[in-house]
Design a protein around this motif. Structure first.
Motif, PDB file in Angstrom:
ATOM      1  N   LEU A 107     -86.755  78.523  79.971  1.00 18.24           N
ATOM      2  CA  LEU A 107     -86.851  77.854  78.670  1.00 18.24           C
ATOM      3  C   LEU A 107     -85.495  77.307  78.213  1.00 18.24           C
ATOM      4  CD1 LEU A 107     -89.216  80.354  76.803  1.00 18.24           C
ATOM      5  CD2 LEU A 107     -89.754  78.006  77.464  1.00 18.24           C
ATOM      6  N   ILE A 108     -84.422  77.999  78.600  1.00 16.75           N
ATOM      7  CA  ILE A 108     -83.086  77.564  78.186  1.00 16.75           C
ATOM      8  C   ILE A 108     -82.497  76.551  79.165  1.00 16.75           C
ATOM      9  CG2 ILE A 108     -80.698  78.295  77.831  1.00 16.75           C
ATOM     10  CD1 ILE A 108     -81.771  80.981  76.842  1.00 16.75           C
ATOM     11  N   GLU A 109     -82.453  76.918  80.441  1.00 11.68           N
ATOM     12  CA  GLU A 109     -81.662  76.155  81.398  1.00 11.68           C
ATOM     13  C   GLU A 109     -82.296  74.848  81.843  1.00 11.68           C
ATOM     14  OE1 GLU A 109     -79.319  78.436  84.343  1.00 11.68           O
ATOM     15  OE2 GLU A 109     -80.388  80.191  83.565  1.00 11.68           O
ATOM     16  N   VAL A 110     -83.617  74.811  81.954  1.00  8.22           N
ATOM     17  CA  VAL A 110     -84.253  73.573  82.430  1.00  8.22           C
ATOM     18  C   VAL A 110     -84.031  72.412  81.460  1.00  8.22           C
ATOM     19  CG1 VAL A 110     -86.459  72.471  82.987  1.00  8.22           C
ATOM     20  CG2 VAL A 110     -85.921  74.741  83.908  1.00  8.22           C
ATOM     21  N   PRO A 111     -84.360  72.558  80.174  1.00 11.53           N
ATOM     22  CA  PRO A 111     -84.099  71.428  79.270  1.00 11.53           C
ATOM     23  C   PRO A 111     -82.608  71.134  79.102  1.00 11.53           C
ATOM     24  CG  PRO A 111     -84.875  73.340  78.032  1.00 11.53           C
ATOM     25  CD  PRO A 111     -85.071  73.657  79.469  1.00 11.53           C
ATOM     26  N   MET A 112     -81.763  72.163  79.184  1.00 10.11           N
ATOM     27  CA  MET A 112     -80.332  71.932  79.044  1.00 10.11           C
ATOM     28  C   MET A 112     -79.786  71.112  80.209  1.00 10.11           C
ATOM     29  SD  MET A 112     -79.510  72.959  76.143  1.00 10.11           S
ATOM     30  CE  MET A 112     -77.791  72.547  76.363  1.00 10.11           C
ATOM     31  N   VAL A 113     -80.330  71.339  81.403  1.00 16.02           N
ATOM     32  CA  VAL A 113     -79.910  70.549  82.558  1.00 16.02           C
ATOM     33  C   VAL A 113     -80.257  69.078  82.338  1.00 16.02           C
ATOM     34  CG1 VAL A 113     -80.574  70.024  84.941  1.00 16.02           C
ATOM     35  CG2 VAL A 113     -79.831  72.326  84.343  1.00 16.02           C
ATOM     36  N   GLY A 114     -81.438  68.812  81.783  1.00 16.64           N
ATOM     37  CA  GLY A 114     -81.807  67.437  81.474  1.00 16.64           C
ATOM     38  C   GLY A 114     -80.865  66.820  80.454  1.00 16.64           C
ATOM     39  N   ARG A 115     -80.562  67.584  79.427  1.00 18.16           N
ATOM     40  CA  ARG A 115     -79.667  67.092  78.375  1.00 18.16           C
ATOM     41  C   ARG A 115     -78.267  66.830  78.916  1.00 18.16           C
ATOM     42  NH1 ARG A 115     -78.002  70.670  73.045  1.00 18.16           N
ATOM     43  NH2 ARG A 115     -76.002  69.656  72.652  1.00 18.16           N
ATOM     44  N   ILE A 116     -77.754  67.762  79.714  1.00 16.93           N
ATOM     45  CA  ILE A 116     -76.411  67.604  80.269  1.00 16.93           C
ATOM     46  C   ILE A 116     -76.361  66.410  81.222  1.00 16.93           C
ATOM     47  CG2 ILE A 116     -74.674  68.701  81.749  1.00 16.93           C
ATOM     48  CD1 ILE A 116     -75.657  71.408  80.535  1.00 16.93           C
ATOM     49  N   THR A 117     -77.427  66.211  81.995  1.00 17.28           N
ATOM     50  CA  THR A 117     -77.481  65.067  82.902  1.00 17.28           C
ATOM     51  C   THR A 117     -77.325  63.761  82.134  1.00 17.28           C
ATOM     52  OG1 THR A 117     -78.931  66.266  84.437  1.00 17.28           O
ATOM     53  CG2 THR A 117     -78.888  63.866  84.624  1.00 17.28           C
ATOM     54  N   ARG A 118     -77.933  63.698  80.965  1.00 12.15           N
ATOM     55  CA  ARG A 118     -77.896  62.462  80.174  1.00 12.15           C
ATOM     56  C   ARG A 118     -76.591  62.277  79.407  1.00 12.15           C
ATOM     57  NH1 ARG A 118     -83.445  64.045  79.604  1.00 12.15           N
ATOM     58  NH2 ARG A 118     -82.903  65.365  77.814  1.00 12.15           N
ATOM     59  N   THR A 119     -75.868  63.358  79.160  1.00  4.50           N
ATOM     60  CA  THR A 119     -74.704  63.250  78.276  1.00  4.50           C
ATOM     61  C   THR A 119     -73.359  63.534  78.930  1.00  4.50           C
ATOM     62  OG1 THR A 119     -74.946  65.565  77.563  1.00  4.50           O
ATOM     63  CG2 THR A 119     -76.118  63.881  76.272  1.00  4.50           C
ATOM     64  N   ALA A 120     -73.326  64.296  80.003  1.00  8.61           N
ATOM     65  CA  ALA A 120     -72.045  64.704  80.599  1.00  8.61           C
ATOM     66  C   ALA A 120     -71.406  63.564  81.380  1.00  8.61           C
ATOM     67  CB  ALA A 120     -72.250  65.910  81.507  1.00  8.61           C
ATOM     68  N   ALA A 121     -70.091  63.542  81.396  1.00  6.26           N
ATOM     69  CA  ALA A 121     -69.358  62.569  82.194  1.00  6.26           C
ATOM     70  C   ALA A 121     -69.459  62.929  83.671  1.00  6.26           C
ATOM     71  CB  ALA A 121     -67.890  62.549  81.764  1.00  6.26           C
ATOM     72  N   HIS A 122     -69.538  61.907  84.512  1.00  6.94           N
ATOM     73  CA  HIS A 122     -69.635  62.149  85.953  1.00  6.94           C
ATOM     74  C   HIS A 122     -68.457  62.985  86.450  1.00  6.94           C
ATOM     75  CE1 HIS A 122     -72.607  58.718  87.147  1.00  6.94           C
ATOM     76  NE2 HIS A 122     -73.094  59.530  86.230  1.00  6.94           N
ATOM     77  N   ALA A 123     -67.275  62.735  85.904  1.00  2.65           N
ATOM     78  CA  ALA A 123     -66.091  63.483  86.335  1.00  2.65           C
ATOM     79  C   ALA A 123     -66.248  64.976  86.053  1.00  2.65           C
ATOM     80  CB  ALA A 123     -64.848  62.936  85.635  1.00  2.65           C
ATOM     81  N   ASP A 124     -66.839  65.312  84.904  1.00  2.71           N
ATOM     82  CA  ASP A 124     -67.038  66.725  84.562  1.00  2.71           C
ATOM     83  C   ASP A 124     -68.042  67.376  85.509  1.00  2.71           C
ATOM     84  OD1 ASP A 124     -65.255  66.593  82.461  1.00  2.71           O
ATOM     85  OD2 ASP A 124     -66.793  66.122  80.971  1.00  2.71           O
ATOM     86  N   LEU A 125     -69.076  66.645  85.869  1.00  2.00           N
ATOM     87  CA  LEU A 125     -70.058  67.172  86.818  1.00  2.00           C
ATOM     88  C   LEU A 125     -69.442  67.348  88.206  1.00  2.00           C
ATOM     89  CD1 LEU A 125     -73.187  65.062  85.777  1.00  2.00           C
ATOM     90  CD2 LEU A 125     -72.867  67.521  85.418  1.00  2.00           C
ATOM     91  N   GLU A 126     -68.645  66.381  88.625  1.00  2.00           N
ATOM     92  CA  GLU A 126     -68.034  66.450  89.946  1.00  2.00           C
ATOM     93  C   GLU A 126     -67.051  67.610  90.064  1.00  2.00           C
ATOM     94  OE1 GLU A 126     -68.613  65.244  92.726  1.00  2.00           O
ATOM     95  OE2 GLU A 126     -69.932  63.531  92.346  1.00  2.00           O
ATOM     96  N   GLU A 127     -66.493  68.046  88.944  1.00  2.00           N
ATOM     97  CA  GLU A 127     -65.591  69.195  88.984  1.00  2.00           C
ATOM     98  C   GLU A 127     -66.311  70.472  89.414  1.00  2.00           C
ATOM     99  OE1 GLU A 127     -63.545  69.663  85.303  1.00  2.00           O
ATOM    100  OE2 GLU A 127     -62.257  67.907  85.597  1.00  2.00           O
ATOM    101  N   LEU A 128     -67.639  70.475  89.304  1.00  2.00           N
ATOM    102  CA  LEU A 128     -68.424  71.641  89.708  1.00  2.00           C
ATOM    103  C   LEU A 128     -68.748  71.635  91.203  1.00  2.00           C
ATOM    104  CD1 LEU A 128     -70.977  71.765  86.748  1.00  2.00           C
ATOM    105  CD2 LEU A 128     -68.871  73.083  87.019  1.00  2.00           C
ATOM    106  N   ARG A 129     -68.518  70.515  91.882  1.00  2.00           N
ATOM    107  CA  ARG A 129     -68.884  70.422  93.297  1.00  2.00           C
ATOM    108  C   ARG A 129     -68.167  71.454  94.172  1.00  2.00           C
ATOM    109  NH1 ARG A 129     -72.006  66.995  95.791  1.00  2.00           N
ATOM    110  NH2 ARG A 129     -72.022  65.593  93.976  1.00  2.00           N
ATOM    111  N   PRO A 130     -66.855  71.664  93.990  1.00  2.00           N
ATOM    112  CA  PRO A 130     -66.209  72.691  94.815  1.00  2.00           C
ATOM    113  C   PRO A 130     -66.831  74.080  94.641  1.00  2.00           C
ATOM    114  CG  PRO A 130     -64.558  71.287  93.789  1.00  2.00           C
ATOM    115  CD  PRO A 130     -65.869  70.942  93.153  1.00  2.00           C
ATOM    116  N   ILE A 131     -67.308  74.374  93.431  1.00  2.00           N
ATOM    117  CA  ILE A 131     -67.942  75.675  93.211  1.00  2.00           C
ATOM    118  C   ILE A 131     -69.283  75.727  93.939  1.00  2.00           C
ATOM    119  CG2 ILE A 131     -68.707  77.365  91.499  1.00  2.00           C
ATOM    120  CD1 ILE A 131     -66.988  75.980  89.441  1.00  2.00           C
TER     121      ILE A 131
END
Length: 238
Positions: free
Chosen positions: A95-119
């Protein structure tokens, strides 16, 4: 006691309690400390090669989180999580993470998402290398760092608490059968979808991933083998 695999502890006093608590949580998740069993602070301290005081303090922290419960004059019993508990934790996370992933996909900068790739790559590498503690730590950092992009600190704390309570018993047996690798690779798939701006696909991937994690809980029923020997003289300061 011989239950815990090697850990590295920072022996500075101000951090030792937190370090011990962290490693005990990891041992609970991996199943090295088994549900229903009672462990004494002096016994665990002997495994770590340190005094009993920081271990006792760390166990009290875990008791406040509901991971263990004090047993008078004996130590601490690892609380048992039943199937109903696990189903409810999964439902809340979904209930928390699924809609938040959608929201973050629409609002987060690509650079911020790419910073998670090494993890995400670290999760896969740890799964392939059978580095269970590394896998668990990288998985925690990925999920909580991803949610942090929404800017809601309380949400991150809530999911962090749910992750502690819904620990993966029997993970060692699954690791030995390479059953953690598909779940690990889903982190990269999720990240690719989010970077591509596919919010719907990312939500479906997260739903599948949480279902996959829940199935691992169901499958991880074998008791892990005890690690021979204690921790004394094997822990090195960082």
């Amino acid at each position: 006691m011989g239950h815990l695999t090697q850990r590295n502890l920072n022996t500075t006093r101000e951090r030792l309690r937190d370090q011990v608590a962290h490693h005990l949580r990891a041992a609970l998740i991996s199943g090295e400390l088994r549900p229903g069993e009672v462990y004494s602070a002096p016994g665990l301290a002997d495994d770590f090669g340190i005094s009993a005081t920081p271990v006792r303090e760390a166990m009290l922290d875990l008791a406040r989180e509901g991971l263990v419960e004090p047993v008078r004059n004996k130590g601490f019993r690892v609380t048992e999580v039943n199937e109903r508990d696990l189903d409810q934790y999964t439902e809340i996370r979904t209930l928390i993470e699924v809609p938040m992933v959608g929201r973050i996909t629409r609002t987060a900068a690509h650079a911020d998402l790419e910073e998670l790739r090494p993890i995400a790559q670290e999760i896969v590498r740890a799964a392939r290398d059978h580095d269970l503690i590394g896998y668990l730590e990288a998985d925690r950092r990925f999920h909580l760092s991803l949610l942090a992009l929404a800017g809601n600190d309380r949400l991150v704390e809530t999911v962090g608490d749910l992750r502690k309570r819904s620990r993966l018993y029997g993970l060692t047996a699954l690791d030995e059968r390479d059953q953690l690798i598909p779940s690990a690779e889903e982190h990269l798939e999720l990240l690719d979808l989010m970077v591509a701006g596919d919010a719907e696909g990312a939500q479906k991937c997260m739903t599948r991933h949480l279902g996959h994690v829940r199935s691992l809980w169901a499958e991880g029923t074998q008791e892990p083998e005890s690690t021979p020997g204690g921790l004394k003289a094997r822990l090195k300061s960082r």
